[in-house]
Write an enzyme that holds these catalytic residues in place. Sequence first.
Site, PDB file in Angstrom:
ATOM      1  N   MET A   1      17.876  37.444 -17.222  1.00  0.00           N
ATOM      2  CA  MET A   1      18.039  35.983 -17.183  1.00  0.00           C
ATOM      3  C   MET A   1      19.444  35.618 -16.696  1.00  0.00           C
ATOM      4  O   MET A   1      20.415  36.277 -17.065  1.00  0.00           O
ATOM      5  CB  MET A   1      17.812  35.397 -18.577  1.00  0.00           C
ATOM      6  CG  MET A   1      16.503  35.778 -19.229  1.00  0.00           C
ATOM      7  SD  MET A   1      16.402  35.073 -20.903  1.00  0.00           S
ATOM      8  CE  MET A   1      14.914  35.871 -21.511  1.00  0.00           C
TER       9      MET A   1
ATOM     10  N   MET B   1       3.218  34.314 -17.675  1.00  0.00           N
ATOM     11  CA  MET B   1       4.077  34.008 -18.814  1.00  0.00           C
ATOM     12  C   MET B   1       3.274  33.265 -19.867  1.00  0.00           C
ATOM     13  O   MET B   1       2.659  32.234 -19.592  1.00  0.00           O
ATOM     14  CB  MET B   1       5.272  33.149 -18.375  1.00  0.00           C
ATOM     15  CG  MET B   1       6.295  33.880 -17.519  1.00  0.00           C
ATOM     16  SD  MET B   1       7.055  35.291 -18.371  1.00  0.00           S
ATOM     17  CE  MET B   1       7.811  34.496 -19.794  1.00  0.00           C
TER      18      MET B   1
ATOM     19  N   GLY C   1      12.946  32.212 -21.107  1.00  0.00           N
ATOM     20  CA  GLY C   1      14.328  31.900 -21.435  1.00  0.00           C
ATOM     21  C   GLY C   1      14.791  32.427 -22.777  1.00  0.00           C
ATOM     22  O   GLY C   1      15.976  32.666 -22.976  1.00  0.00           O
ATOM     23  N   PHE C   2      13.857  32.646 -23.692  1.00  0.00           N
ATOM     24  CA  PHE C   2      14.219  33.113 -25.030  1.00  0.00           C
ATOM     25  C   PHE C   2      13.155  34.063 -25.565  1.00  0.00           C
ATOM     26  O   PHE C   2      11.964  33.885 -25.285  1.00  0.00           O
ATOM     27  CB  PHE C   2      14.351  31.931 -26.012  1.00  0.00           C
ATOM     28  CG  PHE C   2      15.390  30.927 -25.628  1.00  0.00           C
ATOM     29  CD1 PHE C   2      16.713  31.084 -26.009  1.00  0.00           C
ATOM     30  CD2 PHE C   2      15.041  29.825 -24.873  1.00  0.00           C
ATOM     31  CE1 PHE C   2      17.671  30.153 -25.637  1.00  0.00           C
ATOM     32  CE2 PHE C   2      15.991  28.877 -24.497  1.00  0.00           C
ATOM     33  CZ  PHE C   2      17.308  29.046 -24.882  1.00  0.00           C
ATOM     34  N   GLY C   3      13.578  35.051 -26.342  1.00  0.00           N
ATOM     35  CA  GLY C   3      12.638  35.922 -27.023  1.00  0.00           C
ATOM     36  C   GLY C   3      12.166  35.286 -28.325  1.00  0.00           C
ATOM     37  O   GLY C   3      12.753  34.322 -28.819  1.00  0.00           O
TER      38      GLY C   3
ATOM     39  N   HIS D   1      10.159  47.190 -20.339  1.00  0.00           N
ATOM     40  CA  HIS D   1      10.275  45.891 -19.691  1.00  0.00           C
ATOM     41  C   HIS D   1      11.703  45.364 -19.824  1.00  0.00           C
ATOM     42  O   HIS D   1      12.267  45.339 -20.922  1.00  0.00           O
ATOM     43  CB  HIS D   1       9.294  44.913 -20.342  1.00  0.00           C
ATOM     44  CG  HIS D   1       9.133  43.628 -19.609  1.00  0.00           C
ATOM     45  ND1 HIS D   1       8.337  43.491 -18.498  1.00  0.00           N
ATOM     46  CD2 HIS D   1       9.667  42.397 -19.833  1.00  0.00           C
ATOM     47  CE1 HIS D   1       8.383  42.236 -18.074  1.00  0.00           C
ATOM     48  NE2 HIS D   1       9.186  41.555 -18.867  1.00  0.00           N
TER      49      HIS D   1
ATOM     50  N   HIS E   1      11.796  42.314 -14.708  1.00  0.00           N
ATOM     51  CA  HIS E   1      11.339  40.921 -14.614  1.00  0.00           C
ATOM     52  C   HIS E   1      12.564  40.039 -14.376  1.00  0.00           C
ATOM     53  O   HIS E   1      13.352  39.787 -15.296  1.00  0.00           O
ATOM     54  CB  HIS E   1      10.619  40.548 -15.916  1.00  0.00           C
ATOM     55  CG  HIS E   1      10.164  39.136 -15.979  1.00  0.00           C
ATOM     56  ND1 HIS E   1       9.786  38.539 -17.168  1.00  0.00           N
ATOM     57  CD2 HIS E   1       9.996  38.178 -15.028  1.00  0.00           C
ATOM     58  CE1 HIS E   1       9.418  37.293 -16.937  1.00  0.00           C
ATOM     59  NE2 HIS E   1       9.550  37.047 -15.645  1.00  0.00           N
TER      60      HIS E   1
ATOM     61  N   ASP F   1      13.887  42.024 -19.243  1.00  0.00           N
ATOM     62  CA  ASP F   1      13.914  40.585 -18.994  1.00  0.00           C
ATOM     63  C   ASP F   1      15.328  40.187 -18.578  1.00  0.00           C
ATOM     64  O   ASP F   1      16.233  40.122 -19.408  1.00  0.00           O
ATOM     65  CB  ASP F   1      13.503  39.822 -20.256  1.00  0.00           C
ATOM     66  CG  ASP F   1      11.997  39.852 -20.486  1.00  0.00           C
ATOM     67  OD1 ASP F   1      11.256  39.537 -19.540  1.00  0.00           O
ATOM     68  OD2 ASP F   1      11.568  40.195 -21.597  1.00  0.00           O
TER      69      ASP F   1
ATOM     70  N   GLY G   1       5.369  36.214 -26.757  1.00  0.00           N
ATOM     71  CA  GLY G   1       4.693  35.944 -28.011  1.00  0.00           C
ATOM     72  C   GLY G   1       3.550  36.883 -28.344  1.00  0.00           C
ATOM     73  O   GLY G   1       2.706  36.567 -29.186  1.00  0.00           O
TER      74      GLY G   1
ATOM     75  N   GLY H   1       8.091  42.132 -27.386  1.00  0.00           N
ATOM     76  CA  GLY H   1       9.514  42.267 -27.648  1.00  0.00           C
ATOM     77  C   GLY H   1       9.832  42.337 -29.125  1.00  0.00           C
ATOM     78  O   GLY H   1       9.900  43.413 -29.721  1.00  0.00           O
ATOM     79  N   SER H   2      10.010  41.176 -29.738  1.00  0.00           N
ATOM     80  CA  SER H   2      10.406  41.151 -31.151  1.00  0.00           C
ATOM     81  C   SER H   2       9.370  41.796 -32.057  1.00  0.00           C
ATOM     82  O   SER H   2       9.720  42.390 -33.082  1.00  0.00           O
ATOM     83  CB  SER H   2      10.669  39.708 -31.600  1.00  0.00           C
ATOM     84  OG  SER H   2       9.545  38.886 -31.394  1.00  0.00           O
TER      85      SER H   2
ATOM     86  N   ASP I   1       3.330  38.230 -20.758  1.00  0.00           N
ATOM     87  CA  ASP I   1       4.633  38.367 -21.403  1.00  0.00           C
ATOM     88  C   ASP I   1       4.936  37.111 -22.209  1.00  0.00           C
ATOM     89  O   ASP I   1       4.958  36.003 -21.664  1.00  0.00           O
ATOM     90  CB  ASP I   1       5.705  38.579 -20.327  1.00  0.00           C
ATOM     91  CG  ASP I   1       7.104  38.703 -20.888  1.00  0.00           C
ATOM     92  OD1 ASP I   1       7.262  38.771 -22.118  1.00  0.00           O
ATOM     93  OD2 ASP I   1       8.061  38.746 -20.088  1.00  0.00           O
TER      94      ASP I   1
ATOM     95  N   SER J   1       9.758  45.033 -24.487  1.00  0.00           N
ATOM     96  CA  SER J   1      10.877  44.367 -23.825  1.00  0.00           C
ATOM     97  C   SER J   1      12.166  44.595 -24.596  1.00  0.00           C
ATOM     98  O   SER J   1      12.278  44.195 -25.765  1.00  0.00           O
ATOM     99  CB  SER J   1      10.608  42.864 -23.717  1.00  0.00           C
ATOM    100  OG  SER J   1      11.784  42.186 -23.292  1.00  0.00           O
TER     101      SER J   1
ATOM    102  N   MET K   1      14.158  36.725 -14.011  1.00  0.00           N
ATOM    103  CA  MET K   1      14.089  35.280 -14.252  1.00  0.00           C
ATOM    104  C   MET K   1      15.396  34.670 -13.764  1.00  0.00           C
ATOM    105  O   MET K   1      16.228  34.202 -14.541  1.00  0.00           O
ATOM    106  CB  MET K   1      13.859  35.016 -15.744  1.00  0.00           C
ATOM    107  CG  MET K   1      12.476  35.406 -16.211  1.00  0.00           C
ATOM    108  SD  MET K   1      12.241  35.210 -17.997  1.00  0.00           S
ATOM    109  CE  MET K   1      12.816  36.824 -18.553  1.00  0.00           C
TER     110      MET K   1
END
Length: 218
Positions: free
Chosen positions: A36, A136, A141-143, A32, A65, A34, A176, A196-197, A174, A7, A67
């Site tokens: 928002m 999810m 809302g947050f990475g 990906h 995606h 994201d 964590g 992602g991170s 998606d 992501s 959101m």
Amino acid sequence: MKELAPSILSADFSKLGEEVAAIEKGGAQIIHFDVMDGHFVPNISYGAVVLKSLLGKTKLPFDVHLMIEDPDLFLEEFATDSTEYITVHQEACTHLDRTVKHIKSLGIKAGVAINPATPVSALECILDEVDMILVMSVNPGFGGQSFIESTLKKTKALSLVRDEMDRYFKIEMDGGISLDNVGRVLDAGTDIAVAGSSVFHSEDIAKRTGEFLSLMGE
């Protein structure tokens, strides 16, 4: 085939092209996005301009995606020659069947996402229509959030329903996802793991991408 979808929400946007090239070099199969809007989720990320900036810069397909509220108003903006999936949230769509058909009318595969507190039963009447279900595993809302272990039960339930219905919609997860838990995510029935991170915040993005894929058996 299991797929890794890094992501770009966690990428360094000052060198986005370089970091996308790194995940491609590392073997990632899809990108990906994201998206928002600050309404459906408590954050604003980016829009179609960022997605379109990568057209012609990578061979990887796009996994979008949304959101956002009222996604039907924006579907055309994200429908490009590189877009493979557009996923909307069950919780954000007043007429979900109409929205799924709208996505497909654009020549794009349609996905539906559910938040951690939304049961699999909420998808019962749309499973014949979708190409992908996104579970999810954090609250959107947050990475960088921690993985919610209980969401694995929903992925397992979806996998069983898919077998019982003799369907082949893909299951994506998606939120964590890390090297520590990606094995459990795949064992639960996930086909596409979004990270992602745990990918983009590593010192060597290509190497980290390859480490994920080695654990995924790819």
